[in-house]
Design an enzyme around this catalytic site. Sequence first.
Site, PDB file in Angstrom:
ATOM      1  N   ARG A 266      53.245 -42.120  57.268  1.00  0.00           N
ATOM      2  CA  ARG A 266      52.283 -41.953  58.354  1.00  0.00           C
ATOM      3  C   ARG A 266      51.541 -43.262  58.581  1.00  0.00           C
ATOM      4  NH1 ARG A 266      49.821 -36.008  56.749  1.00  0.00           N
ATOM      5  NH2 ARG A 266      51.684 -34.794  57.291  1.00  0.00           N
ATOM      6  N   ARG A 281      44.782 -41.659  50.589  1.00  0.00           N
ATOM      7  CA  ARG A 281      45.338 -41.710  51.943  1.00  0.00           C
ATOM      8  C   ARG A 281      46.253 -42.933  52.034  1.00  0.00           C
ATOM      9  NH1 ARG A 281      43.655 -39.084  56.516  1.00  0.00           N
ATOM     10  NH2 ARG A 281      41.717 -38.473  55.505  1.00  0.00           N
ATOM     11  N   GLU A 353      41.424 -31.683  50.516  1.00  0.00           N
ATOM     12  CA  GLU A 353      42.656 -31.010  50.925  1.00  0.00           C
ATOM     13  C   GLU A 353      43.865 -31.500  50.120  1.00  0.00           C
ATOM     14  OE1 GLU A 353      46.054 -31.197  54.242  1.00  0.00           O
ATOM     15  OE2 GLU A 353      44.082 -31.900  54.888  1.00  0.00           O
ATOM     16  N   SER A 356      48.131 -27.769  53.336  1.00  0.00           N
ATOM     17  CA  SER A 356      47.775 -27.137  54.595  1.00  0.00           C
ATOM     18  C   SER A 356      48.938 -26.245  54.997  1.00  0.00           C
ATOM     19  CB  SER A 356      47.507 -28.202  55.663  1.00  0.00           C
ATOM     20  OG  SER A 356      46.917 -27.643  56.813  1.00  0.00           O
ATOM     21  N   ARG A 395      48.381 -36.502  45.767  1.00  0.00           N
ATOM     22  CA  ARG A 395      47.042 -35.902  45.653  1.00  0.00           C
ATOM     23  C   ARG A 395      46.958 -35.001  44.425  1.00  0.00           C
ATOM     24  NH1 ARG A 395      43.851 -35.099  51.328  1.00  0.00           N
ATOM     25  NH2 ARG A 395      44.279 -37.184  52.132  1.00  0.00           N
TER      26      ARG A 395
END
Length: 434
Positions: A266, A281, A353, A356, A395
């Site tokens: 990403r 991130r 988070e 999801s 994560r």
Amino acid sequence: MHDIRAVRQDPEGFDAALARRGEGPVSAELLALDEARRGAIQGAEAALADRNAASKEVGKAKAAGDEEGFERLRALVAAKKDEIATLEVEARTADEALAARLLELPNLPDPRVPDGGSEEDNVELRRWGAPRDILAAREHHEIPAVVSGENGPGMDFETAARMSGSRFVLLRGAVARVHRALAQFMLDVQTGENGLEETMTPVLVNDAAMLGTGQLPKFAEDSYRTEEGKWLIPTSEVTLTNTVAGDVLAEADLPRRLCAHTLCFRSEAGSAGRDTAGMLRQHQFEKVEMVSITHPDASRGELDRMTGCAEGILERLGLPYRTVVLCTGDMGFGARRTHDIEVWLPGQDAYREISSCSDMGDFQARRMNARFKPAAGGKPAFVHTLNGSGLAVGRCLIAVLENGQEADGSVTLPEALLPWLGGKGRITADGVLE
């Protein structure tokens, strides 16, 4: 993608549902394009009928020696041919404009999703586990077990930056081993215990695949594109969901539950300045992704099942978490209902988070024309698609390190992970797995 017939049937309801997501009314615009398209198609069909009728009379006029009538009819046939061509262009232009506009609109939220404008309005569903009382808890990139090591730190951001730039990391030694073990553990649980089919997918895809799951056209800047025109996948949601693109499945084959462990990429175009420290991130990361293809009547229950599959990983690892349902203003573009699972990170003193899980309804299926044949007969209907992280590997590594940190700088690893680590359950303060 939306069905224009649903807009025709209830334009006010369509606008009201979009308004819950902060979108202005669009039904009038859509219906005007639809009317132009249908009007041009009907006009072309009428002109074609006129041309065909005139064509039949041309021969009769010629045979009867009616030169005036022959020339008039021949001119009419030519004029109708030009009219048909013009109307076909108008219909195609309106159809393309309507399709492009529909592709830009987000999914309609489930009526039971809470209204809200940001993550502050998300609603907590449940919590599991009690956070440890860790005195002076460090973030993952500050723990001695991570920053120490015979060959350098277990998380090496400087070396990665020299090769690739910011938001990349090089993992070494014990930290790299734990990262790999986490991915294997997740895959084995999701396939062996939760019944998902392990799948190895490409990480390069074409425009159609990205369009089908909603990354294009709206979010092109959030992904990486090669010079050859292929896209690096932001998640294997793209590849797993596209396995049914263009298919008509038997109802008996539903649900189809898949998972894959892949690299993900990403650009994080819209996240400048956020979470720049550590590996929370990154531009390149790994996930074990879950995708379900279901009957429309089963998708809501499948969302709960998928959420449970992700929660179960955290429970096995002993990591405290909370699960929230996202409000309308915080949901992703293609979702109609989303459950976020947030793991406790003591270094940040916050839940963050880690998964999801989203029910997309038939939103993606319409874009990729994925359908099923009802067992009772009748026309094929669109399937429903769901996706969720089971889990984000990096994560999860962060959570394992932060929740397992000890006062002496070492890290105690979850007991459930030991079979994937050769029975070793601790990273010493100097970065050795033992």
